[in-house]
Design a protein around this motif. Structure first.
Motif, PDB file in Angstrom:
ATOM      1  N   ASP A  78       0.741  -1.055   0.077  1.00 37.98           N
ATOM      2  CA  ASP A  78      -0.097  -0.198   0.016  1.00 37.98           C
ATOM      3  C   ASP A  78       0.915   1.476  -0.108  1.00 37.98           C
ATOM      4  N   VAL A  79       2.105   1.056   0.315  1.00 44.46           N
ATOM      5  CA  VAL A  79       3.108   2.089   0.289  1.00 44.46           C
ATOM      6  C   VAL A  79       3.838   2.660  -1.065  1.00 44.46           C
ATOM      7  N   ASP A 160       2.846   4.623   9.139  1.00 41.97           N
ATOM      8  CA  ASP A 160       1.720   3.963   9.706  1.00 41.97           C
ATOM      9  C   ASP A 160       1.267   4.188  11.325  1.00 41.97           C
ATOM     10  N   GLN A 216      -0.059   7.906   6.896  1.00 39.29           N
ATOM     11  CA  GLN A 216      -0.500   7.078   5.894  1.00 39.29           C
ATOM     12  C   GLN A 216      -1.663   6.790   5.670  1.00 39.29           C
ATOM     13  N   HIS A 217      -2.474   6.410   6.966  1.00 38.80           N
ATOM     14  CA  HIS A 217      -3.833   6.231   6.730  1.00 38.80           C
ATOM     15  C   HIS A 217      -4.713   7.051   7.602  1.00 38.80           C
TER      16      HIS A 217
HETATM   17 FE   LIG Z   1       0.211   1.347   5.492  1.00 38.52          FE
END
Ligand SMILES: [Fe+2]
Lengths: 242, 202
Positions: A78-79, A160, A216-217
């Protein structure tokens, strides 16, 4: 792809996320860009499926040839699983990523983008006259992991750490911290493996002057919510699966 | 992944598995040849006509093994080209989509160079794939010739075996196993060619 300018000074920070076209099976991610006079750095550029909307969004702030730097806090899909596509689009770019992940990240097919390995104790990224600090965040949650601190903009891109699992149309900033806690708890307890690593990171980060903590989320934290987050995380027991 | 790409991957993978089977059978022929040589030696004059045949079978088996080894290298290259073609096609499509999504963004025009480069790389890969397929088909054709030659030799062996007195049965068995092996190789290679022929001159 929604774009939010989070800093405007001698350079800019832009947050990208909440993409309406994102396939529902994918975890929602935030991408960031640091734009200076002649260069553009993309932080956590995202997964393969996100490449086209992300590229399209970046074209609002920089031409392709000025995207000179990519940063990945860790090698998760996802990165940075879009790396093979950026590799074919960019002719003059470097990937800043943890040194220990170099041979792992090469599995994403990288021919033209050079790997700028970040040593365990961190380093810097220079972008025109801007200098960004690479803050070690090992085991949070990846074993080789860095966050990016901009002392001028007072922004910490925290990978994260600070993640919240919530609906893709959520606002980009935390509004009521107390209400936000339950959206973060399980992620931090289950994904973060080490109380010791967490403590070391908090000590390091408490010394930084931070206006915005940008994960990041989920949502970003600003002002007093940054300190609230650090206090909450400090008290949390992590690594609960064993 | 498009259906065309998927079947391309399947075709390339199935060649590798067919070739593995061919290799096993070719080694069996080489063993049968050694066996036949020993029998012919014991039979002496009675199997005089058989002796040069065993050398010939052995030679053929060795050549087949060598050919298949080379074909395996070509098949691996073809696999890489297939992967590359997939990557480049996917990049081209996504670059185009990005330019479309960017619409009236200030820097949309800067995507023109990556898009046209991606198109060039994709086209080059497709040409490379076709060239490699043609090469591989040629190599497979050679193996087919070998298999046909082996069957002719097997037929001759049967005739020679009939004059070998008490060794008749032993030598007939050799001829039989060469024939069977050649048949298997022929069939397997034929399947490889069928799998590839779809991509030839399309
Ligand atoms: Fe992530």
């Amino acid at each position: 792809m929604k774009m939010t300018k989070i800093y405007e000074g001698s350079h800019q920070w832009i947050m990208f996320g909440r993409d309406a076209g994102k396939p529902p099976k994918l975890i929602d991610t935030n991408q960031y860009a640091v734009r200076t006079a002649n260069r553009c750095l993309l932080l956590e550029p995202g997964g393969v499926e996100l490449f086209a909307p992300m590229m399209a969004a970046v074209l609002h702030i920089a031409p392709v040839e000025q995207i000179t730097d990519l940063f990945a806090s860790n090698p998760d899909p996802d990165v940075i699983s879009s790396l093979g596509l950026w590799d074919q689009a960019l002719t003059n770019a470097k990937l800043h990523a943890p040194a220990i992940w170099e041979e792992f990240l090469n599995h994403y097919s990288c021919d033209s983008i050079g790997y700028a390995p970040i040593a365990d104790n961190g380093g810097t990224i220079k972008l025109d006259s801007v200098e960004l600090q690479l803050i070690p965040a090992h085991y949070l949650y990846s074993s080789g992991n860095f966050h990016v601190y901009d002392p001028q903009a007072k922004i910490l891109m925290s990978g994260d750490v600070g993640t919240a699992l919530e609906t893709p149309d959520a606002p980009v900033f935390v509004e009521k911290f107390e209400a936000h806690i339950e959206k973060m708890r399980f992620f931090h307890q289950r994904w973060m493996p080490s109380n010791q690593a967490k403590r070391a990171w908090i000590e390091r980060v408490r010394n930084l002057d931070i206006d915005i903590l940008a994960p990041q989320h989920g949502r970003m934290f600003k002002g007093d919510d940054v300190k609230r987050f650090l206090d909450w995380f400090d008290a949390l027991q992590v690594g609960i699966a064993v | 992944m498009s259906n065309q790409t998927k079947s391309q991957f399947v075709a390339v993978a199935s060649i590798t598995s067919e070739l593995t089977a061919v290799m096993v059978v070719a080694k069996e022929i080489s063993l049968a040849a050694a066996n036949a040589k020993a029998i012919a030696f014991r039979a002496g004059d009675k199997a005089k006509g058989f002796q040069p045949i065993t050398d010939f079978i052995n030679e053929l088996a060795k050549e087949t093994i060598e050919l298949v080894t080379n074909i395996n290298v070509s098949a691996l290259l073809l696999y890489r080209v297939t992967v590359n073609e997939y990557r480049r096609t996917s990049a081209y499509n996504r670059f185009q989509l990005a330019a479309k999504l960017a619409d009236t963004a200030v820097y949309t025009a800067s995507m023109e160079v990556p898009v046209s480069n991606a198109k060039l790389r994709m086209d080059e890969c497709q040409r490379q794939f076709k060239r490699d397929v043609a090469l591989l088909l040629g190599q497979l054709e050679t193996v087919m010739h070998h298999a046909r030659a082996a069957r002719v030799i097997a037929a001759n062996s049967r005739i020679e075996a009939s004059q070998a007195g008490e060794y008749l049965q032993n030598l007939q068995a050799v001829a039989e196993s060469v024939d069977k092996a050649a048949h298997t190789i022929h069939d397997n290679v034929q399947r490889c060619r069928m799998a590839l022929s779809v991509y030839h001159n399309t």
